[in-house]
Structure formats: C-alpha cells, structure tokens
Scaffold this active site. Sequence first.
Site, PDB file in Angstrom:
ATOM      1  N   CYS A 140     -16.251  -7.405  -0.147  1.00 32.82           N
ATOM      2  CA  CYS A 140     -16.889  -8.452   0.880  1.00 32.82           C
ATOM      3  C   CYS A 140     -18.100  -9.100   0.460  1.00 32.82           C
ATOM      4  O   CYS A 140     -19.050  -8.244  -0.045  1.00 32.82           O
ATOM      5  CB  CYS A 140     -17.102  -8.051   2.489  1.00 32.82           C
ATOM      6  SG  CYS A 140     -17.309  -9.306   3.326  1.00 32.82           S
ATOM      7  N   CYS A 144     -23.972  -6.942   5.584  1.00 34.89           N
ATOM      8  CA  CYS A 144     -23.943  -6.065   6.753  1.00 34.89           C
ATOM      9  C   CYS A 144     -24.415  -4.709   6.343  1.00 34.89           C
ATOM     10  O   CYS A 144     -23.793  -3.955   5.580  1.00 34.89           O
ATOM     11  CB  CYS A 144     -22.676  -6.043   7.357  1.00 34.89           C
ATOM     12  SG  CYS A 144     -21.928  -7.641   7.663  1.00 34.89           S
ATOM     13  N   CYS A 169      -4.199  -3.674  15.313  1.00 32.57           N
ATOM     14  CA  CYS A 169      -5.354  -4.543  14.883  1.00 32.57           C
ATOM     15  C   CYS A 169      -5.592  -4.458  13.314  1.00 32.57           C
ATOM     16  O   CYS A 169      -5.754  -3.396  12.630  1.00 32.57           O
ATOM     17  CB  CYS A 169      -6.369  -3.839  15.474  1.00 32.57           C
ATOM     18  SG  CYS A 169      -7.882  -5.083  15.109  1.00 32.57           S
ATOM     19  N   CYS A 186      -3.778  -7.762  17.198  1.00 33.38           N
ATOM     20  CA  CYS A 186      -5.091  -8.185  16.983  1.00 33.38           C
ATOM     21  C   CYS A 186      -5.605  -8.418  15.482  1.00 33.38           C
ATOM     22  O   CYS A 186      -4.894  -7.685  14.724  1.00 33.38           O
ATOM     23  CB  CYS A 186      -6.061  -7.102  17.735  1.00 33.38           C
ATOM     24  SG  CYS A 186      -7.720  -7.171  17.529  1.00 33.38           S
ATOM     25  N   CYS A 210     -12.093  -9.913  21.796  1.00 36.67           N
ATOM     26  CA  CYS A 210     -12.598  -8.591  21.682  1.00 36.67           C
ATOM     27  C   CYS A 210     -13.943  -8.593  20.987  1.00 36.67           C
ATOM     28  O   CYS A 210     -14.154  -8.903  19.656  1.00 36.67           O
ATOM     29  CB  CYS A 210     -11.592  -7.657  20.964  1.00 36.67           C
ATOM     30  SG  CYS A 210     -12.251  -6.069  20.357  1.00 36.67           S
ATOM     31  N   ARG A 233     -14.069  -0.218  25.038  1.00 38.89           N
ATOM     32  CA  ARG A 233     -13.551   0.869  23.975  1.00 38.89           C
ATOM     33  C   ARG A 233     -14.398   1.562  23.312  1.00 38.89           C
ATOM     34  O   ARG A 233     -15.353   1.212  22.689  1.00 38.89           O
ATOM     35  CB  ARG A 233     -12.684  -0.080  22.688  1.00 38.89           C
ATOM     36  CG  ARG A 233     -12.019   0.725  21.691  1.00 38.89           C
ATOM     37  CD  ARG A 233     -11.129  -0.392  20.974  1.00 38.89           C
ATOM     38  NE  ARG A 233     -10.033  -1.038  21.843  1.00 38.89           N
ATOM     39  CZ  ARG A 233     -10.232  -2.309  21.784  1.00 38.89           C
ATOM     40  NH1 ARG A 233     -10.968  -3.041  20.855  1.00 38.89           N
ATOM     41  NH2 ARG A 233      -9.408  -3.143  22.428  1.00 38.89           N
TER      42      ARG A 233
HETATM   43  C1  DTB Z   1     -14.697  -2.504  16.015  1.00 39.41           C
HETATM   44  O1  DTB Z   1     -15.366  -2.790  16.713  1.00 39.41           O
HETATM   45  N1  DTB Z   1     -14.549  -1.327  15.260  1.00 39.41           N
HETATM   46  C2  DTB Z   1     -13.497  -1.161  14.329  1.00 39.41           C
HETATM   47  C3  DTB Z   1     -12.893  -2.514  14.680  1.00 39.41           C
HETATM   48  N2  DTB Z   1     -13.635  -3.329  15.623  1.00 39.41           N
HETATM   49  C4  DTB Z   1     -12.622  -3.429  13.559  1.00 39.41           C
HETATM   50  C5  DTB Z   1     -13.999  -0.982  12.981  1.00 39.41           C
HETATM   51  C6  DTB Z   1     -14.766   0.326  12.901  1.00 39.41           C
HETATM   52  C7  DTB Z   1     -14.971   0.440  11.357  1.00 39.41           C
HETATM   53  C8  DTB Z   1     -15.809   1.728  10.990  1.00 39.41           C
HETATM   54  C9  DTB Z   1     -15.931   1.861   9.617  1.00 39.41           C
HETATM   55  C10 DTB Z   1     -14.862   1.852   8.801  1.00 39.41           C
HETATM   56  O2  DTB Z   1     -13.894   2.732   9.214  1.00 39.41           O
HETATM   57  O3  DTB Z   1     -14.619   1.109   7.587  1.00 39.41           O
HETATM   58 FE1  SF4 Z   2     -17.858  -7.841   5.221  1.00 38.88          FE
HETATM   59 FE2  SF4 Z   2     -19.861  -7.433   7.211  1.00 38.88          FE
HETATM   60 FE3  SF4 Z   2     -17.034  -7.682   7.856  1.00 38.88          FE
HETATM   61 FE4  SF4 Z   2     -18.119  -5.634   6.306  1.00 38.88          FE
HETATM   62  S1  SF4 Z   2     -18.681  -6.001   8.508  1.00 38.88           S
HETATM   63  S2  SF4 Z   2     -16.439  -6.657   6.051  1.00 38.88           S
HETATM   64  S3  SF4 Z   2     -19.633  -6.516   5.049  1.00 38.88           S
HETATM   65  S4  SF4 Z   2     -18.386  -9.134   6.937  1.00 38.88           S
END
Ligand code: DTB
Ligand code: SF4
Length: 332
Positions: A55, A59, A99, A131, A191, A263
């Site tokens: 990506c 972040c 999701c 989702c 969400c 959640r």
């Molecule tokens: C959210 O709030 N938490 C989930 C979902 N929405 C997409 C994602 C958590 C990701 C944790 C790091 C991972 O497993 O890459």
């Molecule tokens: Fe890309 Fe940020 Fe989503 Fe990670 S959280 S996949 S770096 S946009």
Amino acid sequence: MQQDIRTNWTIEEIKEIYNAPLLELIFRAASLHRKYNDTAEVQVCTLLSIKTGGCSEDCAYCPQAARYDTGIGVQALMKKEEVLSYAQKAKDAGSTRFCMGAAWREVRDNKDFDRVLDMVKGVNELGMEVCCTLGMLTEEQARKLADAGLHAYNHNLDTSSEHYSEIITTRTYEDRLKTLDNVRKAGVTVCCGGIIGLGETHEDRIKMLHTLSTMQKHPDSVPINALVPIKGTPLEHNRKVDIWDMVRMIATARILMPATMVRLSAGRTDMSVAEQALCFMAGANSIFAGDKLLTTPNPSFDEDNAMFELLGLKPRVAFKEEKQYLHEMIEA
Ligand code: DTB
Ligand code: SF4
Ligand code: SAM
C-alpha cells in the site's frame, strides 16, 4: 427512549463519562446496553484480506504499508471463487458478516473494482452481510457497491483529527470524512472506529469519540482496535494497551451510541477470556472471528466458541434489523 440517542454530545460531557470511576462507568454502559440490545447476542464477523500489502499510504501502525519493512509480501487481488469459498467456510463456522479488506489507498475504476463488485454479489447471495474496507471511495463507487449488495463499509477515523497527522500524512481527516459521507449517501451502513495505543492522549480518544458520536447519524458499527504493534513500523515499540483503557473506551462508546454495534476488534489474542468478558459487560457486542484478522493472528473459531459457551453468548443472526422490520410490516 429517544433521549439516550443523541448526536449533540459536548466534549465536556464525554470527558465526564470517560473519566467516571471505572465500575460506575461499566454499570452505566451495561444498563444502556441492556436497554437497547440483546446482551446475550454478539455479532460474529470474519475478515479476509483480498489484496494484501504494497500500500502507498504511510499509516504508522500498518503492516501493509509498502514503505515499512514488515515482512508482509504483496499479494494481488484474489479470485472471486477463492473468496467465495472462504466466505462459505466462515458461514459454516457461524459467522454472519463477511468483511473483505484491500490494501488500497483508494478504489480505482478498473477491472479489479469490477471483480470486487462480483465478490460482493456472490457473498450477498450466500445470505451473509457483506462488508468491504477498500480505502477512499467516490459517491459513484459507493453506489456501485450498494447496487452489488454491499451491506456495510468500514472506514476508520483511527484517532482524533489533532493526532491524525502524527500517524498518517498521505491523506487527511477530511478525506476520511468525505468517504464516510459518500457511503451514507449510497445507503450503505457505516462501520467507523479507531485504534488505541497509537501514542494518543486521553483527550485524543475523547475527541475521536466526540467526532463519531456527533455525526448526523451514529455509525452503525464502531470497531475499537487495540494496536497490534508490528515490527518494522514506526509504532513497533509502543506500549501494550492496558485492558482498563480498552474497557473505558468501549463503555464510553456504548453510552454515547447506545444502539450501535461496538466491536471488540484487533488485540484479542493478548486478552484473557475474563478480560474479554469485561469488554462484553461494558457494551461490546461484536467481534472479528477466525484465526487471522487481515495479516495478524486472532483467536480461533474453537477458542471463541468455547468463550461463547462459557459466557452464555450467542451469535447474532444476519440482517436482524431488516428481518425485524419485515416481520413488523407483515404483522401490521
Ligand atoms: C477494523 O477496525 N479492524 C480490522 C477491520 N476493521 C478491517 C482490521 C484490523 C487489522 C489488524 C492488523 C492486521 O491484521 O493486519
Ligand atoms: Fe494502506 Fe493505511 Fe489501509 Fe494500511 S491502513 S492498507 S497503509 S491505507
Ligand atoms: N486500506 C483500507 C483503509 O485503510 O481504510 C482498508 C484496510 S485497513 C488495514 C483497515 C483498518 O485496520 C485501519 O483503518 C486500522 O484501523 C486497522 N489496522 C491496521 N493495522 C492495524 C494494527 N497494526 N493494529 C490495529 N489496527 C490496525
């Protein structure tokens, strides 16, 4: 009943709730939870990363950002058939929401998006709530997803607008809010939540909850994630989130948004069953299930089934609100 569901909360009011003595806070949240929801019911959602890694965003928490060396390889968009077979397995294991996540900055109008639309159709036909979390969306893209049968779109604010630029510089808070607006306009449920443990202050958490709870309509679900620190990211050495902070956050979200699904999201592998029970007591009524979140570990279906059994919890059926509405229409 209506006066509990408010969108005019002030920062001062939220501060007072968030800082209340812990047991008082849990009691108040549990009482509202009981008033608005079936407290035995927990929504079980399964996540699948349909496009992983590479990506372009920065972040600071994310294992999938190309610029950090996290050991996560790039995987192209999965095939529809493969995704549908995961969805079927999740359904068989008792999950009612599926999701699909993509490590994209934003959706582009190309063949990949057409394939995602096909996946949405397919999962919807399985009778699951579908989702997606695909990054930024235009209003037109949101409408296409809605037409394909999308039930919910996940797009997190992550932290307060003030703290945002410490965590992400490649997009703005406004960009996030704009996408959420596009999702709402398309009639897809929202969400939207955040992460704690990013190095934010209590004030930042309160401000994020303020933004969420003063939206014109509350998000339909609010994921509260505890940071999963990832080696190679700028936040790899952040301190583990204190369980009491998680409970405080969940309880405050429950009080501010009594009818929303709250959640208990990333971070459960580090929590005991007793700690998770406290989160359910404080108003959490949804989890991500399956032994992987997007790229990091999560408790297995078996562990969660055992926890549900022990705590007397049951999975929420799919499309509950729609079904109730139809039932009432038929009765009337
Ligand atoms: C959210 O709030 N938490 C989930 C979902 N929405 C997409 C994602 C958590 C990701 C944790 C790091 C991972 O497993 O890459
Ligand atoms: Fe890309 Fe940020 Fe989503 Fe990670 S959280 S996949 S770096 S946009
Ligand atoms: N790329 C899309 C986006 O950013 O909206 C969708 C996928 S992204 C991985 C979905 C959410 O996962 C992020 O908004 C963030 O809240 C959460 N997340 C990512 N990495 C995390 C981590 N290490 N710990 C906790 N939550 C995380």
